[in-house]
Design a protein around this motif. Sequence first.
Motif, PDB file in Angstrom:
ATOM      1  N   GLN A   1       0.643  -1.254   0.197  1.00  0.00           N
ATOM      2  CA  GLN A   1      -0.619  -0.011   0.289  1.00  0.00           C
ATOM      3  C   GLN A   1       1.028   1.250   0.115  1.00  0.00           C
ATOM      4  OE1 GLN A   1      -3.061  -0.535   2.919  1.00  0.00           O
ATOM      5  NE2 GLN A   1      -4.490   0.375   1.959  1.00  0.00           N
ATOM      6  N   ARG A   2       1.792   1.300   0.847  1.00  0.00           N
ATOM      7  CA  ARG A   2       2.540   2.493   0.456  1.00  0.00           C
ATOM      8  C   ARG A   2       3.499   2.975  -0.504  1.00  0.00           C
ATOM      9  NH1 ARG A   2       4.351   4.452   6.015  1.00  0.00           N
ATOM     10  NH2 ARG A   2       3.052   2.936   7.627  1.00  0.00           N
ATOM     11  N   PHE A   3       4.185   1.141  -1.122  1.00  0.00           N
ATOM     12  CA  PHE A   3       5.011   1.215  -2.078  1.00  0.00           C
ATOM     13  C   PHE A   3       3.789   2.312  -3.322  1.00  0.00           C
ATOM     14  CE2 PHE A   3       5.909  -0.733  -5.954  1.00  0.00           C
ATOM     15  CZ  PHE A   3       6.870  -0.830  -6.422  1.00  0.00           C
ATOM     16  N   THR A   4       2.607   1.577  -3.264  1.00  0.00           N
ATOM     17  CA  THR A   4       1.492   2.050  -4.523  1.00  0.00           C
ATOM     18  C   THR A   4       1.055   3.483  -3.970  1.00  0.00           C
ATOM     19  OG1 THR A   4      -0.050   0.481  -3.245  1.00  0.00           O
ATOM     20  CG2 THR A   4       0.788  -0.188  -5.274  1.00  0.00           C
ATOM     21  N   PHE A   5       1.309   3.825  -3.204  1.00  0.00           N
ATOM     22  CA  PHE A   5       0.629   5.483  -2.724  1.00  0.00           C
ATOM     23  C   PHE A   5       1.849   6.373  -3.148  1.00  0.00           C
ATOM     24  CE2 PHE A   5      -0.056   8.975  -0.256  1.00  0.00           C
ATOM     25  CZ  PHE A   5      -1.323   9.038  -0.318  1.00  0.00           C
ATOM     26  N   ASP A   6       2.988   5.279  -2.948  1.00  0.00           N
ATOM     27  CA  ASP A   6       3.845   7.203  -3.840  1.00  0.00           C
ATOM     28  C   ASP A   6       4.468   6.691  -4.766  1.00  0.00           C
ATOM     29  OD1 ASP A   6       4.741   7.590  -0.742  1.00  0.00           O
ATOM     30  OD2 ASP A   6       6.368   6.049  -1.137  1.00  0.00           O
ATOM     31  N   ASN A   7       4.050   5.799  -5.663  1.00  0.00           N
ATOM     32  CA  ASN A   7       4.363   5.644  -7.566  1.00  0.00           C
ATOM     33  C   ASN A   7       3.316   5.981  -7.976  1.00  0.00           C
ATOM     34  OD1 ASN A   7       6.103   4.049  -8.269  1.00  0.00           O
ATOM     35  ND2 ASN A   7       5.314   1.901  -7.066  1.00  0.00           N
ATOM     36  N   ILE A   8       2.024   6.178  -7.400  1.00  0.00           N
ATOM     37  CA  ILE A   8       1.091   6.730  -7.617  1.00  0.00           C
ATOM     38  C   ILE A   8       0.478   8.178  -7.599  1.00  0.00           C
ATOM     39  CG2 ILE A   8      -1.370   6.640  -5.890  1.00  0.00           C
ATOM     40  CD1 ILE A   8      -1.696   6.222  -9.287  1.00  0.00           C
ATOM     41  N   CYS A   9       0.950   8.893  -6.957  1.00  0.00           N
ATOM     42  CA  CYS A   9       1.722   9.917  -6.389  1.00  0.00           C
ATOM     43  C   CYS A   9       2.899  10.673  -7.008  1.00  0.00           C
ATOM     44  CB  CYS A   9       1.729  10.605  -4.107  1.00  0.00           C
ATOM     45  SG  CYS A   9       0.617  10.001  -3.339  1.00  0.00           S
ATOM     46  N   THR A  10       3.694   9.900  -7.284  1.00  0.00           N
ATOM     47  CA  THR A  10       4.650  10.403  -7.673  1.00  0.00           C
ATOM     48  C   THR A  10       4.194  10.432  -9.751  1.00  0.00           C
ATOM     49  OG1 THR A  10       6.445   8.763  -7.234  1.00  0.00           O
ATOM     50  CG2 THR A  10       7.064  10.152  -9.159  1.00  0.00           C
ATOM     51  N   ILE A  11       3.395   9.791 -10.038  1.00  0.00           N
ATOM     52  CA  ILE A  11       2.902   9.511 -11.417  1.00  0.00           C
ATOM     53  C   ILE A  11       2.045  11.223 -11.688  1.00  0.00           C
ATOM     54  CG2 ILE A  11       1.851   8.344 -12.524  1.00  0.00           C
ATOM     55  CD1 ILE A  11       3.116   5.969 -11.840  1.00  0.00           C
ATOM     56  N   MET A  12       1.070  10.870 -10.485  1.00  0.00           N
ATOM     57  CA  MET A  12      -0.069  11.886 -11.102  1.00  0.00           C
ATOM     58  C   MET A  12      -0.144  13.113 -10.474  1.00  0.00           C
ATOM     59  SD  MET A  12      -2.367  10.344 -12.323  1.00  0.00           S
ATOM     60  CE  MET A  12      -1.809   8.762 -12.743  1.00  0.00           C
ATOM     61  N   LEU A  13       1.162  13.733  -9.801  1.00  0.00           N
ATOM     62  CA  LEU A  13       1.446  14.555  -8.640  1.00  0.00           C
ATOM     63  C   LEU A  13       2.640  15.046  -8.770  1.00  0.00           C
ATOM     64  CD1 LEU A  13      -1.174  14.187  -5.822  1.00  0.00           C
ATOM     65  CD2 LEU A  13      -1.634  15.477  -8.005  1.00  0.00           C
TER      66      LEU A  13
ATOM     67  N   PHE B   1       4.959  14.009  -6.719  1.00  0.00           N
ATOM     68  CA  PHE B   1       5.327  14.553  -5.127  1.00  0.00           C
ATOM     69  C   PHE B   1       5.218  12.838  -5.254  1.00  0.00           C
ATOM     70  CE2 PHE B   1       3.480  15.164  -1.678  1.00  0.00           C
ATOM     71  CZ  PHE B   1       4.722  15.043  -0.862  1.00  0.00           C
ATOM     72  N   ASP B   2       6.611  12.902  -4.307  1.00  0.00           N
ATOM     73  CA  ASP B   2       6.902  11.685  -3.339  1.00  0.00           C
ATOM     74  C   ASP B   2       6.871  11.872  -2.412  1.00  0.00           C
ATOM     75  OD1 ASP B   2       7.136   9.009  -2.323  1.00  0.00           O
ATOM     76  OD2 ASP B   2       9.001   9.310  -3.781  1.00  0.00           O
ATOM     77  N   PRO B   3       5.067  11.243  -1.636  1.00  0.00           N
ATOM     78  CA  PRO B   3       5.149  11.539  -0.118  1.00  0.00           C
ATOM     79  C   PRO B   3       6.135  10.755   0.454  1.00  0.00           C
ATOM     80  CG  PRO B   3       3.537  10.452  -1.237  1.00  0.00           C
ATOM     81  CD  PRO B   3       4.280  10.713  -2.128  1.00  0.00           C
ATOM     82  N   LYS B   4       6.751   9.552   0.399  1.00  0.00           N
ATOM     83  CA  LYS B   4       7.319   9.367   0.677  1.00  0.00           C
ATOM     84  C   LYS B   4       7.448   8.468   2.171  1.00  0.00           C
ATOM     85  CE  LYS B   4      11.911  11.290  -0.501  1.00  0.00           C
ATOM     86  NZ  LYS B   4      11.791  11.665  -0.947  1.00  0.00           N
ATOM     87  N   CYS B   5       6.106   7.312   1.634  1.00  0.00           N
ATOM     88  CA  CYS B   5       5.223   6.466   2.835  1.00  0.00           C
ATOM     89  C   CYS B   5       6.158   4.937   3.468  1.00  0.00           C
ATOM     90  CB  CYS B   5       3.943   6.293   1.820  1.00  0.00           C
ATOM     91  SG  CYS B   5       2.472   7.354   2.316  1.00  0.00           S
ATOM     92  N   LEU B   6       6.930   4.608   2.053  1.00  0.00           N
ATOM     93  CA  LEU B   6       7.549   3.606   1.879  1.00  0.00           C
ATOM     94  C   LEU B   6       8.903   3.503   2.610  1.00  0.00           C
ATOM     95  CD1 LEU B   6       7.385   0.474   1.401  1.00  0.00           C
ATOM     96  CD2 LEU B   6       8.573   0.735  -0.387  1.00  0.00           C
ATOM     97  N   PRO B   7       9.640   3.491   4.040  1.00  0.00           N
ATOM     98  CA  PRO B   7      11.402   3.670   4.414  1.00  0.00           C
ATOM     99  C   PRO B   7      11.636   2.660   4.304  1.00  0.00           C
ATOM    100  CG  PRO B   7       9.944   2.730   6.186  1.00  0.00           C
ATOM    101  CD  PRO B   7       8.880   2.753   5.458  1.00  0.00           C
ATOM    102  N   ASN B   8      13.304   2.705   3.484  1.00  0.00           N
ATOM    103  CA  ASN B   8      13.749   2.033   3.301  1.00  0.00           C
ATOM    104  C   ASN B   8      14.657   0.974   4.614  1.00  0.00           C
ATOM    105  OD1 ASN B   8      15.634   3.616   4.258  1.00  0.00           O
ATOM    106  ND2 ASN B   8      16.744   3.774   2.205  1.00  0.00           N
ATOM    107  N   LYS B   9      14.056   1.468   5.488  1.00  0.00           N
ATOM    108  CA  LYS B   9      14.303   0.516   6.970  1.00  0.00           C
ATOM    109  C   LYS B   9      12.762   0.388   7.561  1.00  0.00           C
ATOM    110  CE  LYS B   9      19.408   0.753   8.198  1.00  0.00           C
ATOM    111  NZ  LYS B   9      20.049   0.952   6.588  1.00  0.00           N
ATOM    112  N   PHE B  10      13.126  -1.079   8.002  1.00  0.00           N
ATOM    113  CA  PHE B  10      11.935  -1.319   9.498  1.00  0.00           C
ATOM    114  C   PHE B  10      11.788  -1.111   9.530  1.00  0.00           C
ATOM    115  CE2 PHE B  10      10.356  -4.147  11.946  1.00  0.00           C
ATOM    116  CZ  PHE B  10       8.722  -4.325  11.808  1.00  0.00           C
ATOM    117  N   THR B  11      12.270   0.072  10.526  1.00  0.00           N
ATOM    118  CA  THR B  11      12.205   0.646  11.915  1.00  0.00           C
ATOM    119  C   THR B  11      11.902   2.161  11.545  1.00  0.00           C
ATOM    120  OG1 THR B  11      14.476   0.925  11.764  1.00  0.00           O
ATOM    121  CG2 THR B  11      13.876  -0.713  13.737  1.00  0.00           C
TER     122      THR B  11
END
Length: 425
Positions: free
Chosen positions: A92-104, A106-116
Amino acid sequence: MNVHHITSKNFVNYDKGSEFHEIFEVLGNGILNSDYDIWKRQRDILQSLFKQNILENFVTKSIHKKLEGSLLPLLNDVSESKTIVDLEDIFQRFTFDNICTIMLAFDPKCLPNKFTEFQEVAFEKAFNKMEDAILYRHFVPRSLWKLQKWLRIGSEKHSIVSQQIIDKFLHECISTKFDEEQSRVINCTQEDEPNFNMLKALVEKSGMEQIDYKFLRDTAINLLTAGRDTISAGLSWFFWLVSTHPKVEIKILEEIRANFNANEENWLISEVKNLNKLVYLHGAICEALRLFPLVPFEHKCAIKSDILPSGDYIGPNTMIYYSLYSMRRMEQIWDKDCLEFKPERWISEKRSNIQIPSYKFIAFNACPRSCLGKNLSFIQMKIVAIALLWNFYFKVVEGHSVCPNVSVILHMKHGLKVHVTKRSR
Ligand code: HEM
């Protein structure tokens, strides 16, 4: 045949209707929530946009960027720390970042690259609340939710607050895009290649002389809604089915090995034409979407009276609901093995993909209102499937119950809790 009749043959007699417009009012006059001339205009503009190669290239590049920058490092981190994760939340976080990047752009960066580093993003949360409120409106009398809205109580209170958050975010994105030329624009991998900017492309295609904020806002929220949860839920069902069907997983991996040179650096940055060679993977994704249609039910409203192929009489202004979710378990449509996950169903003897009419494989709706994002969805799902299955092994946590949630989009009720292990070769 009834669904074929309503969605295609006698399409002109069935619109979304006023009740649908009220329930989905947050979508404004956007394509998902409009009929007649307004819908036709939106459909023409978006159809010409979705046909462009530049959009396909931009989507492919932004997905790769997110994969390499966040999703793969995050799963690496998860596998090393041996933590249990909810794969649906990650998608969900991954696709949300993607769709915002594509449409707007703008990348809201919901998906971090570290679990913590997982954090809640207000705009994303507001979208979820809004979806809950929309579902609620389907189940209670119109007068009740209208009263709750007027009194600002219950789920209608959440709906009002969520809509304010969504509108503020969209307003900021849209005005920033037109006020500051280069602000927050996502950079494609090649510096000399122009960035695709959906909002600017929309302005050009629609021929507007002045920026029509309402049109852009409505179009943006409709495309975010159409492309956000659908792909993430689709990926979740796909990964669950594959991880519980090891023979299918092996066949997908064999196909990847046969078609890509996995020893080359950056082999994952495969061109779209290479994706078309993956006949088995395509079949497996279609099969996941057949079993779990992400828009599980649809509603339509008859304009004039009509007789359905079943012989049923439909009066003018009758609301019709049909369940895509139930259609997948009808033996007369899909045969006796309709509940089984069989990618082979989609593959001909000549090893090409069998084309099934859209009114039968209804997951993307049927013409003339079929999904405009179908091709893009397959591209995104294939890229993610290849990258993740090649690098990791996913095992559903023992005892974790996987079942559909009652929702506008077919999410998993308890998410998809998995162990992630690096795949050794
Ligand atoms: C696996 C992913 C997807 C599935 C299963 C899917 C399914 C659907 C369905 C069932 C509809 C009909 C909705 C209705 O009329 O009530 C629809 C419409 C639509 N979808 Fe998708 N969708 C997916 C992804 C996307 C993506 C990524 C986009 C683009 C960002 C997109 C854009 C649209 C648009 C613009 C419409 C409106 C078509 C019209 O009314 O003329 N979809 N989709």
